[in-house]
Scaffold this motif. Structure first.
Motif, PDB file in Angstrom:
ATOM      1  N   ILE A 162       0.835  -1.210   0.000  1.00 39.39           N
ATOM      2  CA  ILE A 162       0.000   0.000   0.000  1.00 39.39           C
ATOM      3  C   ILE A 162       0.863   1.250   0.000  1.00 39.39           C
ATOM      4  O   ILE A 162       0.591   2.223  -0.712  1.00 39.39           O
ATOM      5  CB  ILE A 162      -0.943  -0.015   1.218  1.00 39.39           C
ATOM      6  N   LYS A 163       1.902   1.213   0.832  1.00 38.81           N
ATOM      7  CA  LYS A 163       2.796   2.377   0.890  1.00 38.81           C
ATOM      8  C   LYS A 163       3.444   2.633  -0.461  1.00 38.81           C
ATOM      9  O   LYS A 163       3.599   3.778  -0.891  1.00 38.81           O
ATOM     10  CB  LYS A 163       3.851   2.133   1.967  1.00 38.81           C
ATOM     11  N   GLY A 164       3.845   1.510  -1.173  1.00 39.21           N
ATOM     12  CA  GLY A 164       4.473   1.673  -2.482  1.00 39.21           C
ATOM     13  C   GLY A 164       3.502   2.231  -3.514  1.00 39.21           C
ATOM     14  O   GLY A 164       3.907   2.932  -4.443  1.00 39.21           O
ATOM     15  N   ASN A 165       2.190   1.877  -3.360  1.00 43.08           N
ATOM     16  CA  ASN A 165       1.204   2.326  -4.352  1.00 43.08           C
ATOM     17  C   ASN A 165       0.555   3.655  -4.000  1.00 43.08           C
ATOM     18  O   ASN A 165      -0.178   4.222  -4.813  1.00 43.08           O
ATOM     19  CB  ASN A 165       0.090   1.270  -4.483  1.00 43.08           C
ATOM     20  N   TYR A 166       0.825   4.122  -2.789  1.00 41.38           N
ATOM     21  CA  TYR A 166       0.145   5.345  -2.351  1.00 41.38           C
ATOM     22  C   TYR A 166       0.490   6.532  -3.248  1.00 41.38           C
ATOM     23  O   TYR A 166      -0.386   7.311  -3.635  1.00 41.38           O
ATOM     24  CB  TYR A 166       0.536   5.640  -0.905  1.00 41.38           C
ATOM     25  N   ASN A 167       1.772   6.618  -3.568  1.00 39.64           N
ATOM     26  CA  ASN A 167       2.198   7.745  -4.412  1.00 39.64           C
ATOM     27  C   ASN A 167       1.560   7.664  -5.798  1.00 39.64           C
ATOM     28  O   ASN A 167       1.160   8.673  -6.383  1.00 39.64           O
ATOM     29  CB  ASN A 167       3.715   7.784  -4.514  1.00 39.64           C
ATOM     30  N   GLU A 168       1.488   6.421  -6.333  1.00 36.22           N
ATOM     31  CA  GLU A 168       0.856   6.256  -7.643  1.00 36.22           C
ATOM     32  C   GLU A 168      -0.622   6.646  -7.593  1.00 36.22           C
ATOM     33  O   GLU A 168      -1.137   7.302  -8.507  1.00 36.22           O
ATOM     34  CB  GLU A 168       0.984   4.805  -8.103  1.00 36.22           C
ATOM     35  N   LEU A 169      -1.297   6.277  -6.495  1.00 36.49           N
ATOM     36  CA  LEU A 169      -2.711   6.634  -6.359  1.00 36.49           C
ATOM     37  C   LEU A 169      -2.892   8.136  -6.252  1.00 36.49           C
ATOM     38  O   LEU A 169      -3.858   8.705  -6.787  1.00 36.49           O
ATOM     39  CB  LEU A 169      -3.309   5.944  -5.128  1.00 36.49           C
ATOM     40  N   SER A 170      -1.966   8.784  -5.580  1.00 28.58           N
ATOM     41  CA  SER A 170      -2.065  10.235  -5.453  1.00 28.58           C
ATOM     42  C   SER A 170      -1.964  10.908  -6.814  1.00 28.58           C
ATOM     43  O   SER A 170      -2.699  11.845  -7.132  1.00 28.58           O
ATOM     44  CB  SER A 170      -0.961  10.754  -4.517  1.00 28.58           C
ATOM     45  N   ALA A 171      -1.000  10.377  -7.625  1.00 28.79           N
ATOM     46  CA  ALA A 171      -0.859  10.944  -8.967  1.00 28.79           C
ATOM     47  C   ALA A 171      -2.099  10.687  -9.810  1.00 28.79           C
ATOM     48  O   ALA A 171      -2.561  11.558 -10.561  1.00 28.79           O
ATOM     49  CB  ALA A 171       0.384  10.336  -9.635  1.00 28.79           C
ATOM     50  N   MET A 172      -2.633   9.476  -9.687  1.00 32.78           N
ATOM     51  CA  MET A 172      -3.841   9.150 -10.454  1.00 32.78           C
ATOM     52  C   MET A 172      -5.015  10.015 -10.000  1.00 32.78           C
ATOM     53  O   MET A 172      -5.871  10.401 -10.801  1.00 32.78           O
ATOM     54  CB  MET A 172      -4.188   7.669 -10.277  1.00 32.78           C
ATOM     55  N   HIS A 173      -5.069  10.338  -8.718  1.00 32.37           N
ATOM     56  CA  HIS A 173      -6.146  11.175  -8.203  1.00 32.37           C
ATOM     57  C   HIS A 173      -6.131  12.548  -8.867  1.00 32.37           C
ATOM     58  O   HIS A 173      -7.176  13.080  -9.255  1.00 32.37           O
ATOM     59  CB  HIS A 173      -5.993  11.314  -6.684  1.00 32.37           C
ATOM     60  N   GLU A 174      -4.929  13.067  -8.986  1.00 34.38           N
ATOM     61  CA  GLU A 174      -4.820  14.367  -9.644  1.00 34.38           C
ATOM     62  C   GLU A 174      -5.281  14.284 -11.091  1.00 34.38           C
ATOM     63  O   GLU A 174      -5.950  15.177 -11.612  1.00 34.38           O
ATOM     64  CB  GLU A 174      -3.352  14.838  -9.581  1.00 34.38           C
ATOM     65  N   GLU A 175      -4.900  13.174 -11.744  1.00 34.76           N
ATOM     66  CA  GLU A 175      -5.292  13.011 -13.144  1.00 34.76           C
ATOM     67  C   GLU A 175      -6.811  12.843 -13.276  1.00 34.76           C
ATOM     68  O   GLU A 175      -7.427  13.361 -14.210  1.00 34.76           O
ATOM     69  CB  GLU A 175      -4.587  11.784 -13.719  1.00 34.76           C
ATOM     70  N   LEU A 176      -7.414  12.115 -12.315  1.00 32.26           N
ATOM     71  CA  LEU A 176      -8.865  11.927 -12.356  1.00 32.26           C
ATOM     72  C   LEU A 176      -9.609  13.241 -12.170  1.00 32.26           C
ATOM     73  O   LEU A 176     -10.647  13.491 -12.797  1.00 32.26           O
ATOM     74  CB  LEU A 176      -9.300  10.929 -11.271  1.00 32.26           C
ATOM     75  N   ILE A 177      -9.084  14.077 -11.289  1.00 37.49           N
ATOM     76  CA  ILE A 177      -9.713  15.391 -11.100  1.00 37.49           C
ATOM     77  C   ILE A 177      -9.680  16.187 -12.390  1.00 37.49           C
ATOM     78  O   ILE A 177     -10.647  16.870 -12.764  1.00 37.49           O
ATOM     79  CB  ILE A 177      -8.997  16.145  -9.964  1.00 37.49           C
ATOM     80  N   THR A 178      -8.513  16.054 -13.106  1.00 44.25           N
ATOM     81  CA  THR A 178      -8.383  16.775 -14.360  1.00 44.25           C
ATOM     82  C   THR A 178      -9.396  16.272 -15.383  1.00 44.25           C
ATOM     83  O   THR A 178      -9.973  17.045 -16.165  1.00 44.25           O
ATOM     84  CB  THR A 178      -6.956  16.603 -14.910  1.00 44.25           C
ATOM     85  N   ASN A 179      -9.620  14.929 -15.398  1.00 42.65           N
ATOM     86  CA  ASN A 179     -10.515  14.334 -16.396  1.00 42.65           C
ATOM     87  C   ASN A 179     -11.984  14.378 -15.999  1.00 42.65           C
ATOM     88  O   ASN A 179     -12.857  14.011 -16.793  1.00 42.65           O
ATOM     89  CB  ASN A 179     -10.120  12.867 -16.645  1.00 42.65           C
ATOM     90  N   GLU A 180     -12.263  14.760 -14.750  1.00 47.48           N
ATOM     91  CA  GLU A 180     -13.644  14.739 -14.270  1.00 47.48           C
ATOM     92  C   GLU A 180     -14.548  15.635 -15.112  1.00 47.48           C
ATOM     93  O   GLU A 180     -15.665  15.248 -15.484  1.00 47.48           O
ATOM     94  CB  GLU A 180     -13.690  15.185 -12.815  1.00 47.48           C
TER      95      GLU A 180
END
Length: 836
Positions: free
Chosen positions: A378-396
């Motif tokens: 989870i710790k290793g994927n947390y940063n990736e999820l954070s980046a994806m979150h930003e991208e999802l906000i952009t695509n929303e």
């Protein structure tokens, strides 16, 4: 509730509950078994003691029987019976001797109240109680019983008061009541025994006291004796002796035995005096008594209660033990779980550095290690999820826009941007829902472009799309903001107008739409004229549901097309009835062959000069079980439109050829059979092959088959028609041009096509004798046909005037009611037989 507490309680419950259940079952089984054993014991005790009572009574009976045969008693009874007079001294000696014997025997039995000798007149002649001598006892039940039965009697009089005691002398009720035991004194003769007197011993109930008082069972068990009337003969409480028992079941046991309701001995449980008891009983028929031995059930099951106490203490001790064990057991399993829970809570708060330190080698230890590994992932994927979150906000925002677009496409037509049928239906539903049962008038219009397919086929689909767009714009310009316009699909549009003043307003709008489309459309340099066919359904007259209104408007639109196009039609119930009837007819046609609902009638064709039959036309007929006889003008168009005419046409072709071939085989003069061929049928690929197969299958010579083809069928393509007709001629069949004069009547194809006969349509024949123009047309057709060697058939001839004109015009063949209606095969055969 925590896991530790839950586990502890679960362990205690699952340990204690089985013991409690087993204890209850054990108590029930033991108590039931004790009661069953006690019933048997009480029954046996009652039987044993009743036998003892009977033995005591038997002993007294034996004593009385022995006294009855003693000389002193016998002589006394004999002399009292005899008519011989004794001297006073002689009788005194006999009396004295008898009295001494009676007193001596009385003294031997303290329980004996008295012993008395009676003569045959029931008078006491001697007794241990001298005070009753010479007393009359004619009312004695015991004496009457002995006299009647000549047998011994025991207690037949029931309980009687002790004659030796006055009420003031009674100290014990067992002494206050007696029973009588007696027997007859008999004299034996050569022929029989003669009763000469009676002896009766009156026995105190105290005689039975010592024996009955010995009947005991525990603290509550004792014996009770009842007579047949429910009178207590014996009870440990002497105060109750001589009283009636206050219970019907117990008081009638003797009578129940005599009536067969119970056996002589038995046992039963019964509630008496507010207490559950077990009774053992034995009926003593010799005395009309019953001996009851009873005991309280509560005393019997005291042993079972002791077991419950022991089990109760066992359960308490076990609960204490299980609490201690479960605490330790639960702690060993729940402490690691609690530790893991705390680590998970810390991780859920965002601290992904936390670790679980459980070292156990069981499943919980494995869960701890898996938890640590999961946190690492989870710790290793947390940063990736954070980046994806930003991208999802952009695509929303883009997704939202796409959703709006998709929703728009779901409810709109892409080409015209009009609402589609789904949006139209929902909006109309909403409007109708606001005015159920009101007097408001609404209208649904189903609009269809006439001959739109021609635009697509001649100019192309781009021009067709352009036309649809301009049509949509034109319709939009005609409606108000309250109206709804939608594209239903293809070249069909739907319009809804609400709150109309009348039906007339609805039709005026439809007329305005038709007028608006009289001007041509400009399509990329091309000019196109478009007309409309409109169907109108009125709410609520033609329906109250949106789908019903659309359907009815669609039916009305097709009525507009069928009756000339470029017009509007108001829906009428008859249109739906017609559509429904056509649907039923279509189903009938689908199964007509299989259901034997199709048949053929034959109409003869007559040579006008010889007046002889030269052939007949095969006419298809349908008779349905649902609709009855159907007109060819009704079912033929439906068969052609559905394509079923191909199957039905092949059937009539085979049947007509087979019928004509049979006529030839029966020896009839060969005739030509004519069969109508539909344009749908003849234009179908493989028609020539099918026809050839029919000819070979039926074996009919081709020259005796004539195919009737309508004028409209062949003029659509003269070149193709020539090729087709030549192919038919190559098979050897004849060709007849049917309904001539109703179509294009082109003289060109008459000269270029191989035709054998030409049929003048009935519409010209109807007025041939009245209308000069029709007469001249018929004459011209006949002359034209004869000039190219084609025979002429006039069909629909019904009157002699028509026949006369046709003869004068040199017509070759006639067909019509003047000679014969279409006939069933059997009727045609009868006519052929008459002209052979």
């Amino acid at each position: 509730m925590s896991i530790k507490k839950t586990l502890r309680i679960t362990l205690i419950i699952f340990s204690i509950v089985p013991i409690i259940i087993v204890s209850i079952l054990a108590y029930q089984l033991i108590a039931g078994r004790l009661i069953s054993i006690k019933r048997d014991n009480l029954n046996q005790l009652a039987v044993t003691n009743s036998n003892g009572l009977k033995a005591m009574v038997k002993n007294q009976q034996t004593e009385i029987n022995l006294l009855a045969i003693q000389n002193q008693i016998y002589n006394l009874a004999l002399y009292n019976q005899s008519s011989v007079l004794l001297t006073k001294k002689g009788y005194k000696d006999i009396y004295k001797s008898a009295m001494e014997l009676l007193k001596k025997r009385h003294a031997q039995y303290p329980s004996c109240s008295r012993i008395t000798v009676y003569n045959t007149k029931f008078q006491a002649i001697a007794s241990s109680d001298q005070s009753i001598v010479n007393t009359d006892y004619s009312d004695s039940i015991t004496l009457s019983y002995i006299k009647a039965t000549k047998c011994s009697a025991s207690g037949v009089s029931g309980l009687i008061k002790n004659p030796q005691l006055s009420p003031d002398n009674i100290t014990n009720k067992t002494s206050s009541y007696c029973i009588e035991i007696g027997c007859p004194i008999t004299m034996e003769t050569n022929e029989s025994s003669i009763i000469i007197g009676y002896i009766i011993s009156t026995i105190n109930l105290s005689y039975f006291k010592d024996f009955l008082s010995s009947i005991k069972m525990g603290e509550t068990g004792f014996g009770v004796v009842l007579d047949k009337n429910g009178i207590i003969v014996y009870h440990p409480d002497s105060r109750l002796i001589g009283t009636s028992i206050d219970n019907e079941k117990l008081g009638t046991l003797v009578n129940s035995y005599y009536t067969g309701k119970i056996t002589q001995n038995g046992a039963f449980a019964y509630n008496y005096e507010n207490n559950r008891k077990i009774y053992g009983y034995s009926v003593i028929p010799e005395l009309d008594w019953v001996l009851l031995v009873k005991q309280d059930i509560s005393e019997i099951i005291n042993l079972a209660v002791i077991i419950i106490y022991v089990l109760g203490w066992t359960v308490i001790i076990l609960i204490i033990f299980m609490i201690l064990v479960s605490n330790k057991f639960a702690k060993s399993y729940t402490d690691p779980i609690i530790e893991l829970k705390d680590a998970m809570r810390t991780a859920s708060d965002g601290d992904l550095e936390v670790q679980s330190n459980i070292k156990a080698n069981n499943e919980i230890g494995e869960l701890s290690r898996s938890f640590n590994k999961m946190l690492h992932i989870i710790k290793g994927n947390y940063n990736e999820l954070s980046a994806m979150h930003e991208e999802l906000i952009t695509n929303e925002e883009q997704l939202r826009n796409n959703y709006i677009r998709i929703e728009y496409l779901a409810y709109h037509d892409i080409l015209t941007n009009l609402p589609n049928k789904l949006a139209f239906t929902e909006r109309v539903n909403s409007t109708l829902a606001l005015s159920p049962g009101s007097n408001k008038v609404h209208a649904v219009y189903f609009v269809d472009l006439d001959n739109f397919k021609t635009i697509n086929d001649t100019l192309g689909h781009d021009y067709g799309d352009n036309l649809l767009t301009q049509t949509a714009e034109q319709l939009l310009s005609l409606i108000t903001s309250d109206d709804i316009l939608a594209r239903a699909g293809g070249d069909e549009f739907l319009i809804f107008r609400e709150n109309l003043s009348s039906q007339r307003e609805a039709t005026e709008f439809a007329a305005n739409v038709i007028d608006a489309f009289k001007k041509p459309f400009h399509l990329s340099g091309e000019i196109a004229y478009v007309s409309m066919s409109i169907g109108i359904a009125i709410y609520p007259k033609n329906g109250t549901l949106t789908n019903v209104l659309i359907k009815n408007a669609d039916i009305a639109m097709y009525k507009s097309k069928d009756t000339g196009k470029n017009k509007y039609t108001l829906f009428d119930k008859s249109m739906e009835d017609e559509l429904n009837r056509n649907t039923i007819i279509l189903e009938i046609l689908r199964g007509a062959i299989e259901n034997n609902e199709i048949y053929i009638k034959y109409q003869p064709q007559i040579n006008i000069i010889t007046n002889k039959i030269i052939g007949f036309e095969a006419l298809m007929r349908i008779k349905s079980g649902k609709l009855g006889e159907l007109s060819p003008s009704e079912f033929i168009p439906i068969a052609e439109e559905s394509g079923l005419i191909v199957e039905l046409g092949e059937w009539i072709l085979k049947e007509a050829c087979r019928f004509n071939k049979n006529l030839m085989e029966l020896g009839y003069t060969p005739y030509i059979v004519s069969v109508n061929i539909s344009s749908v049928q003849i234009n179908r690929t493989g028609f020539i092959t099918m026809l050839d197969h029919v000819l070979k299958e039926t074996g009919i010579p081709p020259k005796y088959l004539e195919l009737e083809i309508t004028e409209s069928t062949i003029v659509s393509s003269i070149t193709d028609a020539v090729t087709l007709l030549n192919s038919l001629q190559d098979l050897g069949v004849r060709i007849s041009l049917d309904d001539f004069g109703t179509g294009y009547s082109s003289l060109n194809y008459l000269t270029s096509m191989p035709i054998n006969t030409l049929k003048i349509d009935k519409s010209f024949i109807d007025n041939i004798s009245k209308n000069r123009k029709d007469s001249l047309i018929a004459e011209a057709i006949i002359q034209l046909a004869h000039s190219i060697d084609v025979e002429v058939i006039a069909e629909g001839v019904e009157y002699n005037e028509q026949l006369s004109v046709l003869k004068a015009k040199n017509c070759d063949i006639i067909q019509g009611y003047i000679y014969s209606k279409p006939l069933y095969p059997s009727r045609l055969l009868a006519i052929l037989d008459s002209v052979q």
